[in-house]
Design a protein around this motif. Structure first.
Motif, PDB file in Angstrom:
ATOM      1  N   VAL A 135       0.891  -1.187   0.160  1.00 47.42           N
ATOM      2  CA  VAL A 135      -0.159  -0.128  -0.101  1.00 47.42           C
ATOM      3  C   VAL A 135       0.793   1.417   0.009  1.00 47.42           C
ATOM      4  CG1 VAL A 135      -1.872  -1.192   1.276  1.00 47.42           C
ATOM      5  CG2 VAL A 135      -0.349   0.034   2.416  1.00 47.42           C
ATOM      6  N   GLY A 136       0.441   2.356  -0.394  1.00 48.40           N
ATOM      7  CA  GLY A 136       0.981   3.636  -0.522  1.00 48.40           C
ATOM      8  C   GLY A 136       0.839   4.259  -1.782  1.00 48.40           C
ATOM      9  N   ARG A 137       1.888   4.980  -2.139  1.00 43.45           N
ATOM     10  CA  ARG A 137       1.670   5.777  -3.474  1.00 43.45           C
ATOM     11  C   ARG A 137       3.215   5.992  -3.872  1.00 43.45           C
ATOM     12  NH1 ARG A 137      -0.058  11.665  -2.349  1.00 43.45           N
ATOM     13  NH2 ARG A 137       2.149  11.814  -1.390  1.00 43.45           N
ATOM     14  N   VAL A 138       3.112   6.006  -5.354  1.00 44.53           N
ATOM     15  CA  VAL A 138       4.328   6.459  -6.249  1.00 44.53           C
ATOM     16  C   VAL A 138       4.032   7.314  -7.085  1.00 44.53           C
ATOM     17  CG1 VAL A 138       5.339   3.838  -5.985  1.00 44.53           C
ATOM     18  CG2 VAL A 138       3.773   4.475  -7.958  1.00 44.53           C
ATOM     19  N   GLU A 139       4.989   8.155  -7.555  1.00 46.83           N
ATOM     20  CA  GLU A 139       5.039   9.555  -8.331  1.00 46.83           C
ATOM     21  C   GLU A 139       5.687   9.172  -9.413  1.00 46.83           C
ATOM     22  OE1 GLU A 139       2.716  11.898  -7.778  1.00 46.83           O
ATOM     23  OE2 GLU A 139       2.163  11.437  -5.669  1.00 46.83           O
ATOM     24  N   ILE A 140       5.256   9.134 -10.752  1.00 49.44           N
ATOM     25  CA  ILE A 140       6.235   9.010 -11.972  1.00 49.44           C
ATOM     26  C   ILE A 140       6.064  10.106 -12.729  1.00 49.44           C
ATOM     27  CG2 ILE A 140       6.269   7.619 -14.035  1.00 49.44           C
ATOM     28  CD1 ILE A 140       5.077   5.259 -12.589  1.00 49.44           C
ATOM     29  N   GLY A 141       7.092  10.711 -13.021  1.00 50.43           N
ATOM     30  CA  GLY A 141       7.137  11.977 -14.095  1.00 50.43           C
ATOM     31  C   GLY A 141       7.546  11.374 -15.217  1.00 50.43           C
ATOM     32  N   TYR A 142       7.349  11.844 -16.337  1.00 52.17           N
ATOM     33  CA  TYR A 142       7.620  11.400 -17.790  1.00 52.17           C
ATOM     34  C   TYR A 142       7.779  12.527 -18.702  1.00 52.17           C
ATOM     35  CZ  TYR A 142       2.579  11.774 -18.871  1.00 52.17           C
ATOM     36  OH  TYR A 142       1.289  12.352 -19.086  1.00 52.17           O
ATOM     37  N   VAL A 143       8.422  12.167 -19.975  1.00 51.46           N
ATOM     38  CA  VAL A 143       8.348  13.056 -20.961  1.00 51.46           C
ATOM     39  C   VAL A 143       7.386  12.305 -22.132  1.00 51.46           C
ATOM     40  CG1 VAL A 143      10.890  13.793 -20.983  1.00 51.46           C
ATOM     41  CG2 VAL A 143      10.268  11.543 -22.127  1.00 51.46           C
ATOM     42  N   GLY A 144       6.688  13.248 -22.813  1.00 54.07           N
ATOM     43  CA  GLY A 144       5.781  12.403 -24.051  1.00 54.07           C
ATOM     44  C   GLY A 144       6.023  11.584 -24.667  1.00 54.07           C
ATOM     45  N   SER A 145       7.332  11.442 -25.088  1.00 57.08           N
ATOM     46  CA  SER A 145       7.841  10.171 -26.054  1.00 57.08           C
ATOM     47  C   SER A 145       7.510   8.924 -25.167  1.00 57.08           C
ATOM     48  CB  SER A 145       9.076  10.272 -26.514  1.00 57.08           C
ATOM     49  OG  SER A 145      10.082  10.618 -25.663  1.00 57.08           O
ATOM     50  N   ALA A 146       7.642   8.943 -23.893  1.00 59.61           N
ATOM     51  CA  ALA A 146       7.546   7.758 -23.020  1.00 59.61           C
ATOM     52  C   ALA A 146       6.115   7.129 -23.206  1.00 59.61           C
ATOM     53  CB  ALA A 146       7.916   7.980 -21.585  1.00 59.61           C
ATOM     54  N   ALA A 147       5.215   8.019 -23.187  1.00 56.74           N
ATOM     55  CA  ALA A 147       3.922   7.805 -23.514  1.00 56.74           C
ATOM     56  C   ALA A 147       3.434   7.223 -24.861  1.00 56.74           C
ATOM     57  CB  ALA A 147       2.612   8.590 -22.822  1.00 56.74           C
ATOM     58  N   PHE A 148       4.001   7.855 -25.711  1.00 61.79           N
ATOM     59  CA  PHE A 148       3.854   7.666 -27.324  1.00 61.79           C
ATOM     60  C   PHE A 148       4.567   6.165 -27.504  1.00 61.79           C
ATOM     61  CE2 PHE A 148       4.433  12.445 -28.343  1.00 61.79           C
ATOM     62  CZ  PHE A 148       3.130  12.602 -28.219  1.00 61.79           C
ATOM     63  N   PHE A 149       5.406   5.653 -26.778  1.00 56.87           N
ATOM     64  CA  PHE A 149       6.171   4.459 -27.091  1.00 56.87           C
ATOM     65  C   PHE A 149       5.363   3.409 -26.345  1.00 56.87           C
ATOM     66  CE2 PHE A 149       9.892   3.273 -29.296  1.00 56.87           C
ATOM     67  CZ  PHE A 149      10.024   2.142 -29.007  1.00 56.87           C
ATOM     68  N   GLY A 150       4.753   3.734 -25.387  1.00 53.97           N
ATOM     69  CA  GLY A 150       3.990   2.830 -24.597  1.00 53.97           C
ATOM     70  C   GLY A 150       4.542   2.228 -23.466  1.00 53.97           C
ATOM     71  N   VAL A 151       5.759   2.645 -23.071  1.00 58.05           N
ATOM     72  CA  VAL A 151       6.491   2.187 -21.831  1.00 58.05           C
ATOM     73  C   VAL A 151       5.675   2.565 -20.614  1.00 58.05           C
ATOM     74  CG1 VAL A 151       8.672   1.628 -22.929  1.00 58.05           C
ATOM     75  CG2 VAL A 151       8.249   3.991 -22.035  1.00 58.05           C
ATOM     76  N   LEU A 152       5.204   3.975 -20.713  1.00 55.20           N
ATOM     77  CA  LEU A 152       4.669   4.455 -19.421  1.00 55.20           C
ATOM     78  C   LEU A 152       3.417   3.644 -19.091  1.00 55.20           C
ATOM     79  CD1 LEU A 152       3.828   6.515 -17.239  1.00 55.20           C
ATOM     80  CD2 LEU A 152       2.805   7.758 -19.070  1.00 55.20           C
ATOM     81  N   GLN A 153       2.482   3.410 -20.216  1.00 55.59           N
ATOM     82  CA  GLN A 153       1.293   2.613 -20.076  1.00 55.59           C
ATOM     83  C   GLN A 153       1.775   1.097 -19.751  1.00 55.59           C
ATOM     84  OE1 GLN A 153       2.093   4.568 -22.639  1.00 55.59           O
ATOM     85  NE2 GLN A 153       0.563   5.129 -23.792  1.00 55.59           N
ATOM     86  N   ASP A 154       2.993   0.625 -20.158  1.00 51.47           N
ATOM     87  CA  ASP A 154       3.246  -0.762 -19.652  1.00 51.47           C
ATOM     88  C   ASP A 154       3.628  -0.843 -18.456  1.00 51.47           C
ATOM     89  OD1 ASP A 154       4.008  -3.552 -20.267  1.00 51.47           O
ATOM     90  OD2 ASP A 154       5.852  -2.488 -19.726  1.00 51.47           O
ATOM     91  N   GLN A 155       4.430  -0.001 -17.910  1.00 53.70           N
ATOM     92  CA  GLN A 155       4.958  -0.207 -16.493  1.00 53.70           C
ATOM     93  C   GLN A 155       3.888   0.167 -15.447  1.00 53.70           C
ATOM     94  OE1 GLN A 155       8.106  -0.961 -15.436  1.00 53.70           O
ATOM     95  NE2 GLN A 155       8.605  -1.320 -17.508  1.00 53.70           N
ATOM     96  N   VAL A 156       2.919   1.174 -15.764  1.00 55.56           N
ATOM     97  CA  VAL A 156       1.802   1.471 -14.723  1.00 55.56           C
ATOM     98  C   VAL A 156       0.840   0.424 -14.756  1.00 55.56           C
ATOM     99  CG1 VAL A 156       0.055   3.075 -14.419  1.00 55.56           C
ATOM    100  CG2 VAL A 156       2.173   4.206 -15.008  1.00 55.56           C
ATOM    101  N   GLN A 157       0.582  -0.242 -15.817  1.00 52.99           N
ATOM    102  CA  GLN A 157      -0.562  -1.253 -15.898  1.00 52.99           C
ATOM    103  C   GLN A 157       0.147  -2.414 -15.266  1.00 52.99           C
ATOM    104  OE1 GLN A 157      -3.880  -1.051 -17.130  1.00 52.99           O
ATOM    105  NE2 GLN A 157      -3.855  -2.843 -15.586  1.00 52.99           N
TER     106      GLN A 157
ATOM    107  N   PHE B 211       2.119  -2.463 -12.871  1.00 55.12           N
ATOM    108  CA  PHE B 211       2.369  -2.264 -11.545  1.00 55.12           C
ATOM    109  C   PHE B 211       1.157  -2.455 -10.726  1.00 55.12           C
ATOM    110  CE2 PHE B 211       3.036   0.390  -7.833  1.00 55.12           C
ATOM    111  CZ  PHE B 211       3.969   0.005  -7.131  1.00 55.12           C
ATOM    112  N   ARG B 212       0.090  -2.032 -11.430  1.00 56.08           N
ATOM    113  CA  ARG B 212      -1.213  -1.676 -10.893  1.00 56.08           C
ATOM    114  C   ARG B 212      -1.837  -3.078 -10.619  1.00 56.08           C
ATOM    115  NH1 ARG B 212      -3.679   3.601 -14.078  1.00 56.08           N
ATOM    116  NH2 ARG B 212      -3.006   5.011 -12.334  1.00 56.08           N
ATOM    117  N   ASN B 213      -1.723  -4.199 -11.593  1.00 52.63           N
ATOM    118  CA  ASN B 213      -1.952  -5.394 -11.621  1.00 52.63           C
ATOM    119  C   ASN B 213      -1.209  -6.094 -10.447  1.00 52.63           C
ATOM    120  OD1 ASN B 213      -3.688  -4.949 -13.669  1.00 52.63           O
ATOM    121  ND2 ASN B 213      -2.092  -6.122 -15.228  1.00 52.63           N
ATOM    122  N   GLN B 214      -0.083  -5.803 -10.250  1.00 51.97           N
ATOM    123  CA  GLN B 214       0.456  -6.580  -9.057  1.00 51.97           C
ATOM    124  C   GLN B 214       0.361  -5.793  -7.811  1.00 51.97           C
ATOM    125  OE1 GLN B 214       2.586  -9.377  -9.266  1.00 51.97           O
ATOM    126  NE2 GLN B 214       2.995  -9.325  -7.173  1.00 51.97           N
ATOM    127  N   TRP B 215       0.157  -4.625  -7.605  1.00 51.32           N
ATOM    128  CA  TRP B 215       0.013  -3.814  -6.450  1.00 51.32           C
ATOM    129  C   TRP B 215      -1.333  -2.831  -6.430  1.00 51.32           C
ATOM    130  CZ3 TRP B 215       3.274  -6.155  -3.435  1.00 51.32           C
ATOM    131  CH2 TRP B 215       4.518  -6.608  -3.804  1.00 51.32           C
TER     132      TRP B 215
END
Length: 311
Positions: free
Chosen positions: A90-112, A114-118
């Motif tokens: 339990v708790g909270r994590v803060e992720i900062g990113y540049v736009g290309s990380a979202a364009f590439f899909g790695v932001l979505q992959d890591q967040v999804q 992590f949410r599935n696991q925790w």
């Protein structure tokens, strides 16, 4: 009065039998009796009616039992939450990113993942300019940063490559170089005006290979802003090829750069000596990510190529 006094009282109130309660609590009957008497002294109220044959709660005891149970239940919840927090559940994590990380899909992959696991950990994400991410990470205002390299890292920050891409060209559709389907050699760009994104690695390498110093006319910031200025005829741009898959603007044509691929990488940055269990769990997931398997959110076998013409 402490927690053991409350537990002793509740146990006696539920059993209505001192000897049985003492055995259940692992206490001697005199010790248990002394604890109950201490509670009654503190409350200035009699909690039990006790005879040789029976034990019963007084009205004060019944009222106190309700609150004592609630207190113990809250304590148990607090202990449970504390233990889960200690394991990073339990708790909270803060992720900062540049736009290309979202364009590439790695932001979505890591967040999804992590949410599935925790599922009980809150994940907050926010886009920032590249130059702000490392200071925010050092200050503890974010826990992980997703950036496009290269980025100068202080000793306290570690990194892990999440994905690899290659750079290509974005040109106005009426540009003379956009009229040919062949790859564009860096030397052919020597006299061009360039619109440059935050990360200028690709352009610097093009200039090095073409043996010229790029003439930069605009640096609008985000990749979408860069492509918009290309569409307006401000200049040409060296961009990550992932954009060719997801952004098609009127009056923009993409072309490959001749010669060996100019590599573009997305990395995760994190504190080298992270202490928070929730963040350590996310870092562990990041370190298990194999960049060689990533091509715009798909296995590397699905290659990204700049299209020969604007579709």
């Amino acid at each position: 009065m402490d927690i053991r006094h409350l537990r002793s009282f509740v146990t006696v109130a539920e059993n209505l039998h001192f000897s049985r309660s003492a055995e259940q609590l692992g206490l001697s009957p005199p010790t248990l009796t002394a604890q109950i008497q201490e509670v009654e002294r503190l409350l200035q109220a009699r909690l039990f009616n006790r005879t040789k044959r029976s034990v019963s709660l007084t009205p004060a005891g019944e009222a106190f039992l309700t609150e004592a149970r609630a207190t113990l239940e809250q304590l148990d919840r607090a202990i449970h939450v504390g233990r889960r927090a200690g394991r990073g559940q339990v708790g909270r994590v803060e992720i900062g990113y540049v736009g290309s990380a979202a364009f590439f899909g790695v932001l979505q992959d890591q967040v999804q993942r992590f949410r599935n696991q925790w599922p009980d950990v809150m994940v907050n994400t926010k886009e920032f300019p590249t130059d702000q991410l490392t200071p925010l990470l050092e200050e503890g205002r974010i826990d992980v940063a997703l950036v496009r390299t290269p980025v100068l890292l202080p000793p306290s920050i570690s990194s892990h490559i999440l994905a690899r891409d290659r750079f290509c060209l974005a040109l106005p559709a009426d540009h003379i170089l956009a009229q040919t389907p062949s790859d564009i050699h860096p030397r052919a760009l020597a006299n061009e005006s360039f619109v440059v994104p935050e990360q200028a690695l690709g352009l610097r390498e093009v200039g090095k290979r073409g043996r010229f110093n790029p003439h930069i006319v605009s640096a609008p910031g985000t990749l979408v802003a860069v492509l918009t200025q290309v569409a307006l005829g401000v200049g040409v741009a060296v961009i990550p090829s992932i954009l060719t898959q997801i952004i098609q603007l009127p009056n923009v044509v993409y072309r490959q750069i001749a010669g060996p691929a100019i590599t573009s990488e997305v990395e995760a940055l994190f504190r080298r000596h992270e202490r928070l269990p929730t963040v350590r769990n996310l870092i562990g997931q990041i370190l298990e990510t194999d960049a060689s398997l990533w091509k715009a959110g798909f296995p590397q076998s699905m290659q990204i190529n700049c299209p020969k013409q604007n579709a």
